[in-house]
Design a protein around this motif. Structure first.
Motif, mmCIF file in Angstrom:
data_model
loop_
_atom_site.group_PDB
_atom_site.id
_atom_site.type_symbol
_atom_site.label_atom_id
_atom_site.label_comp_id
_atom_site.label_asym_id
_atom_site.label_seq_id
_atom_site.Cartn_x
_atom_site.Cartn_y
_atom_site.Cartn_z
ATOM 1 N N UNK A 1 -2.334 0.060 -4.311
ATOM 2 C CA UNK A 1 -1.090 0.673 -3.836
ATOM 3 C C UNK A 1 -1.009 0.640 -2.316
ATOM 4 N N UNK A 2 -2.121 0.958 -1.648
ATOM 5 C CA UNK A 2 -2.135 0.952 -0.182
ATOM 6 C C UNK A 2 -1.878 -0.446 0.369
ATOM 7 N N UNK A 3 -2.554 -1.444 -0.197
ATOM 8 C CA UNK A 3 -2.373 -2.815 0.285
ATOM 9 C C UNK A 3 -0.959 -3.312 0.018
ATOM 10 N N UNK A 4 -0.409 -2.913 -1.114
ATOM 11 C CA UNK A 4 0.953 -3.354 -1.452
ATOM 12 C C UNK A 4 1.970 -2.761 -0.475
ATOM 13 N N UNK A 5 1.848 -1.475 -0.190
ATOM 14 C CA UNK A 5 2.790 -0.825 0.722
ATOM 15 C C UNK A 5 2.676 -1.393 2.135
ATOM 16 N N UNK A 6 1.447 -1.625 2.588
ATOM 17 C CA UNK A 6 1.249 -2.199 3.925
ATOM 18 C C UNK A 6 1.832 -3.607 3.993
ATOM 19 N N UNK A 7 1.628 -4.388 2.934
ATOM 20 C CA UNK A 7 2.150 -5.759 2.903
ATOM 21 C C UNK A 7 3.668 -5.785 2.972
ATOM 22 N N UNK A 8 4.306 -4.979 2.114
ATOM 23 C CA UNK A 8 5.769 -4.959 2.078
ATOM 24 C C UNK A 8 6.335 -4.444 3.391
ATOM 25 N N UNK A 9 5.779 -3.351 3.917
ATOM 26 C CA UNK A 9 6.278 -2.777 5.163
ATOM 27 C C UNK A 9 6.068 -3.720 6.334
ATOM 28 N N UNK A 10 4.874 -4.299 6.443
ATOM 29 C CA UNK A 10 4.580 -5.195 7.565
ATOM 30 C C UNK A 10 5.460 -6.425 7.575
ATOM 31 N N UNK A 11 5.609 -7.068 6.419
ATOM 32 C CA UNK A 11 6.439 -8.277 6.362
ATOM 33 C C UNK A 11 7.922 -7.956 6.511
#
Length: 333
Positions: free
Chosen positions: A53-63
């Motif tokens: 969940x953490x990696x997914x949120x960081x990925x979506x937010x960053x991109x």
């Protein structure tokens, strides 16, 4: 020994060597696979859920921030950042193909995925995984033109060519992925088939099929060679020409400027192909399925998550655009 599975149906019951076989008939859409995931240990499930969940949120937010920064800043309306925003969009779609299903299964303590859902995941995973490589190749060509032919850069890399390169990449990948899916639908799978992975991946699907997969393997080999080797060859050729051009440049400032513009892209290329190679090596029969799945996390989740950091931390233009974007969104004191 999986003998006797009907080739006319997507699923057949294949309990054992001595048990009679029953065709699934019209119940194909109700049939399911079992995704074994990264670990079956119950104590690790909450930890895996939090990590994904953490990696997914960081990925979506960053991109998403990269896309917004490029679209909102006129200084970034150039071919290089046009390709970068496309790469960020593909990375968001890439992780969204696999991670949400992983989170649902972890939360529900379930391993099921439907036949249709599995084929859908295979299709879109192939599209976005290969599109990443295509975009990195196009970006390498963009850097080659910018460094080796700077006076003609805007003439060569005009908006029409940039759009055409992206559209052609999408068309080729959609077509190849569709052929893979059509070939995959010809195969027969046993009811309750276990997939030793946390998502449906083409090679794994071919391995667990209980019918002849020779045609699938041949097309997979040919497509991998064409869609994998050609883009990598294009990147190597572009950077070899860049290196030769820099060797003829006597200005230290010019070399540093060229290196700074290529540094982020080289880091992204190394990460993409490095993790891809790691997945390939870990998929060897001598390695456990858990090791292969762990290597796939680097390729499918970690790489898209790190790309925004690579391009923002090493690029002053992107950092400036992100700063202006965030300052506009901040509330007035």
């Amino acid at each position: 020994m999986l003998v006797g599975c009907s080739l006319n149906n997507a699923f057949a019951f294949c309990p054992s060597r001595h048990t009679s076989y029953m065709e699934a008939g019209n119940h194909t859409e109700e049939s399911q696979f079992l995704l074994l995931g990264l670990s079956e240990h119950p104590d690790l499930q909450p930890l895996l859920f939090g990590a994904f969940l953490s990696m997914y949120l960081v990925t979506v937010l960053g991109n998403l921030l990269i896309i917004l920064a490029v679209s909102s800043d006129p200084h970034l309306h150039t071919p290089m950042y046009f390709f970068l925003s496309n790469l960020s969009f593909v990375d968001i779609c890439f992780v969204s193909t696999t991670v949400p299903k992983v989170l649902v299964n972890l939360q529900a303590q379930s391993k099921d995925i439907s036949y249709t859902g599995c084929l859908t995941q295979v299709y879109f995973f192939m599209i976005f995984a290969v599109m990443d490589g295509f975009l990195l190749t196009v970006m390498a060509y963009d850097r080659f033109v910018a460094i080796c032919h700077p006076l003609h850069y805007m003439v060569i890399m005009n908006p029409r060519l940039c759009g055409l390169l992206v559209l052609m990449s999408w068309f080729i990948i959609f077509l190849v992925a569709l052929v893979h899916i059509l070939l995959l639908r010809r195969l027969t799978f046993c009811i309750g088939t276990k997939i030793p992975h946390f998502f449906c991946e083409l090679a794994q699907m071919i391995m667990v099929a209980c019918s002849d997969t020779l045609v699938n393997k041949i097309f997979l080999f040919v497509a991998t060679a064409l869609l994998g080797v050609f883009p990598l060859t294009g990147i190597l050729l572009s950077y070899s020409r860049i290196a030769l051009s820099l060797m003829r440049t006597s200005s230290a400032g010019g070399k540093y400027k060229a290196f700074s513009t290529c540094g982020s892209h080289l880091s992204a290329v190394s990460l993409y192909y490095g993790t891809s190679l790691g997945v390939y090596l870990s998929s060897d029969g001598t390695h456990s399925p858990q090791r292969s799945s762990a290597a796939s996390v680097m390729y499918t989740v970690v790489t898209p998550m790190l790309n925004p950091f690579i391009y923002s931390l090493r690029n002053k233009d992107v950092k400036g655009a992100l700063g202006r974007l965030l300052s506009r969104g901040a509330p007035c004191p």
